[in-house]
Design a protein around this motif. Structure first.
Motif, PDB file in Angstrom:
ATOM      1  N   LEU A  31      -5.934   5.253   5.231  1.00  0.00           N
ATOM      2  CA  LEU A  31      -5.385   3.900   5.104  1.00  0.00           C
ATOM      3  C   LEU A  31      -6.205   2.987   6.004  1.00  0.00           C
ATOM      4  O   LEU A  31      -6.305   3.233   7.204  1.00  0.00           O
ATOM      5  CB  LEU A  31      -3.934   3.943   5.589  1.00  0.00           C
ATOM      6  N   ASP A  32      -6.812   1.944   5.446  1.00  0.00           N
ATOM      7  CA  ASP A  32      -7.628   1.067   6.295  1.00  0.00           C
ATOM      8  C   ASP A  32      -7.435  -0.384   5.863  1.00  0.00           C
ATOM      9  O   ASP A  32      -7.000  -0.658   4.745  1.00  0.00           O
ATOM     10  CB  ASP A  32      -9.107   1.457   6.207  1.00  0.00           C
ATOM     11  N   ASP A  33      -7.763  -1.311   6.773  1.00  0.00           N
ATOM     12  CA  ASP A  33      -7.655  -2.715   6.380  1.00  0.00           C
ATOM     13  C   ASP A  33      -8.870  -3.148   5.562  1.00  0.00           C
ATOM     14  O   ASP A  33      -8.738  -3.890   4.597  1.00  0.00           O
ATOM     15  CB  ASP A  33      -7.417  -3.638   7.593  1.00  0.00           C
ATOM     16  N   ILE A  34     -10.047  -2.657   5.941  1.00  0.00           N
ATOM     17  CA  ILE A  34     -11.273  -3.129   5.293  1.00  0.00           C
ATOM     18  C   ILE A  34     -12.174  -1.945   4.960  1.00  0.00           C
ATOM     19  O   ILE A  34     -12.365  -1.060   5.791  1.00  0.00           O
ATOM     20  CB  ILE A  34     -12.083  -4.046   6.250  1.00  0.00           C
ATOM     21  N   VAL A  35     -12.731  -1.951   3.754  1.00  0.00           N
ATOM     22  CA  VAL A  35     -13.877  -1.075   3.483  1.00  0.00           C
ATOM     23  C   VAL A  35     -15.079  -2.002   3.422  1.00  0.00           C
ATOM     24  O   VAL A  35     -15.201  -2.826   2.511  1.00  0.00           O
ATOM     25  CB  VAL A  35     -13.718  -0.312   2.146  1.00  0.00           C
ATOM     26  N   SER A  36     -15.950  -1.905   4.409  1.00  0.00           N
ATOM     27  CA  SER A  36     -17.091  -2.818   4.467  1.00  0.00           C
ATOM     28  C   SER A  36     -18.366  -2.055   4.128  1.00  0.00           C
ATOM     29  O   SER A  36     -18.746  -1.968   2.963  1.00  0.00           O
ATOM     30  CB  SER A  36     -17.140  -3.464   5.862  1.00  0.00           C
ATOM     31  N   LEU A  49       0.842  -1.205   0.000  1.00  0.00           N
ATOM     32  CA  LEU A  49       0.000   0.000   0.000  1.00  0.00           C
ATOM     33  C   LEU A  49       0.875   1.253   0.000  1.00  0.00           C
ATOM     34  O   LEU A  49       0.631   2.202  -0.760  1.00  0.00           O
ATOM     35  CB  LEU A  49      -0.916  -0.005   1.232  1.00  0.00           C
ATOM     36  N   SER A  50       1.907   1.247   0.862  1.00  0.00           N
ATOM     37  CA  SER A  50       2.817   2.400   0.922  1.00  0.00           C
ATOM     38  C   SER A  50       3.454   2.654  -0.435  1.00  0.00           C
ATOM     39  O   SER A  50       3.555   3.800  -0.877  1.00  0.00           O
ATOM     40  CB  SER A  50       3.961   2.159   1.907  1.00  0.00           C
ATOM     41  N   GLU A 100       4.015   2.993  10.508  1.00  0.00           N
ATOM     42  CA  GLU A 100       5.043   2.237   9.767  1.00  0.00           C
ATOM     43  C   GLU A 100       4.938   2.514   8.269  1.00  0.00           C
ATOM     44  O   GLU A 100       5.945   2.707   7.581  1.00  0.00           O
ATOM     45  CB  GLU A 100       4.902   0.735  10.031  1.00  0.00           C
ATOM     46  N   ALA A 101       3.701   2.529   7.784  1.00  0.00           N
ATOM     47  CA  ALA A 101       3.494   2.793   6.341  1.00  0.00           C
ATOM     48  C   ALA A 101       3.999   4.195   5.996  1.00  0.00           C
ATOM     49  O   ALA A 101       4.633   4.401   4.953  1.00  0.00           O
ATOM     50  CB  ALA A 101       2.014   2.659   5.993  1.00  0.00           C
ATOM     51  N   ALA A 105      -6.961   0.818   0.775  1.00  0.00           N
ATOM     52  CA  ALA A 105      -7.348  -0.222   1.737  1.00  0.00           C
ATOM     53  C   ALA A 105      -6.947  -1.596   1.229  1.00  0.00           C
ATOM     54  O   ALA A 105      -6.719  -1.792   0.030  1.00  0.00           O
ATOM     55  CB  ALA A 105      -8.849  -0.172   1.979  1.00  0.00           C
ATOM     56  N   VAL A 106      -6.886  -2.532   2.147  1.00  0.00           N
ATOM     57  CA  VAL A 106      -6.499  -3.895   1.759  1.00  0.00           C
ATOM     58  C   VAL A 106      -7.696  -4.627   1.147  1.00  0.00           C
ATOM     59  O   VAL A 106      -7.626  -5.099   0.013  1.00  0.00           O
ATOM     60  CB  VAL A 106      -5.953  -4.680   2.972  1.00  0.00           C
ATOM     61  N   HIS A 107      -8.794  -4.716   1.902  1.00  0.00           N
ATOM     62  CA  HIS A 107      -9.895  -5.598   1.492  1.00  0.00           C
ATOM     63  C   HIS A 107     -11.133  -4.801   1.061  1.00  0.00           C
ATOM     64  O   HIS A 107     -11.715  -4.073   1.872  1.00  0.00           O
ATOM     65  CB  HIS A 107     -10.286  -6.510   2.646  1.00  0.00           C
TER      66      HIS A 107
END
Ligand code: R5P
Length: 298
Positions: free
Chosen positions: A218-223, A152-153, A178-179, A247-249
């Protein structure tokens, strides 16, 4: 080394083909259809005797996928596979990790038991580890959680000229920092309170550092998309530049994509779940881990 055989559950054919190409191996589909009574008929379209079978099945919308997946894994074992692993780029049922209200099922436990009962190992990307610190607290098989943050970074560094990274909640501080440090960008985190499945309150407490920068959520999930929508709304008080969400997922439940587009938020995701917003490929990240596992299961 025993040959690997990649089994694509429906919808996972592109990812399985990418793995097969990487390993100079074969990929085959698992045929799934419904009997008139609604039960699932599952058939492996390839012989698996003696092979290290790798089932590929991302687990968004998991309820309609899990039984065919378990049936396919059990069939592979009964038909003589040397081992049966699972690559689930998105791993479901990680968010119900506690009994929040009396009588609730802690579904993360039951789901982990199901998967652990039929597979020898599991690889996934950024599972929602919140109350559990590692998958080994849930899964009784070797379970590997890979991190897409560097990908992502790198995407942000290549595509956004002057970013400021924004974590949607306090829990995201560590990985967002960290990113940000990987690409030398500033960052901040929001305060978030979830009121219900589709209602969150988001507050921006630190209003500095936005001048001339593009906010990148920056997020892990967009639900449901509510977190990103409310974050974008909060950011509009300090930045005239429309935010980008990376986002990741991309679960993107009904209406999420439209609501985010209407709010002017560009969404960019990995291909852990196939979606129109996919722009970051996680197949090599997963492939490297599969290679390490297969080396250990010669
Ligand atoms: C929460 O802890 C996660 O990091 C995400 O922010 C959340 O799951 C997104 O859900 P939704 O899109 O429904 O707000």
């Amino acid at each position: 080394m025993t040959a690997a055989s990649f089994l694509a559950l429906p919808g996972n054919e592109p990812m399985a083909s990418a793995f097969a190409a990487r390993f100079s191996s074969n990929s085959a589909s698992v045929e799934v259809r419904q009997f008139p009574d609604g039960e699932s008929h599952v058939r492996l379209e390839t012989a698996v005797k003696g092979a290290n079978v790798v089932a590929v099945c991302t687990l968004d919308r998991p309820d309609r996928k899990i039984l065919p997946l378990i049936f396919a894994a059990d069939a592979a074992r009964e038909l003589g596979a040397a081992s049966v692993g699972l690559v689930a780029p998105y791993l479901a049922y990680m968010r119900q990790d506690a009994r929040f209200e009396t009588g609730e099922a802690v579904s993360s436990h039951s789901f982990a038991r199901l998967i652990s009962g039929s597979f020898d190992w599991l690889v996934t990307v950024d599972p929602h580890l919140h109350r559990y610190k590692s998958l080994s607290q849930l899964y009784t098989i070797p379970a590997f959680a890979l991190h897409a943050a560097p990908l992502l970074s790198d995407w942000i560094a290549r595509n956004i000229a002057n970013p400021i990274l924004v974590g949607p909640d306090r829990e995201s501080r560590q990985w967002v920092s960290e990113a940000a440090s990987r690409i030398g960008a500033p960052f901040t985190v929001l305060d978030k309170e979830r009121k219900s499945d589709r209602q969150v309150l988001v507050e921006l407490t630190d209003r500095t550092g936005f001048d001339g920068r593009t906010p990148v959520i920056l997020d892990d999930i967009v639900s449901s998309g509510e977190t990103v929508l409310q974050a974008a709304h909060a950011l509009s008080a300090v930045s005239a530049i429309k935010p980008v969400c990376v986002a990741v997922h991309a679960i993107c439940a009904d209406g999420a994509q439209e609501a985010l587009a209407y709010a002017g938020v560009r969404v960019v995701t990995t291909n852990s779940i196939a979606h129109a917003s996919n722009a970051i490929d996680v197949s090599e990240l997963l492939g490297a881990q599969i290679a390490a596992i297969l080396r250990a299961h010669p």
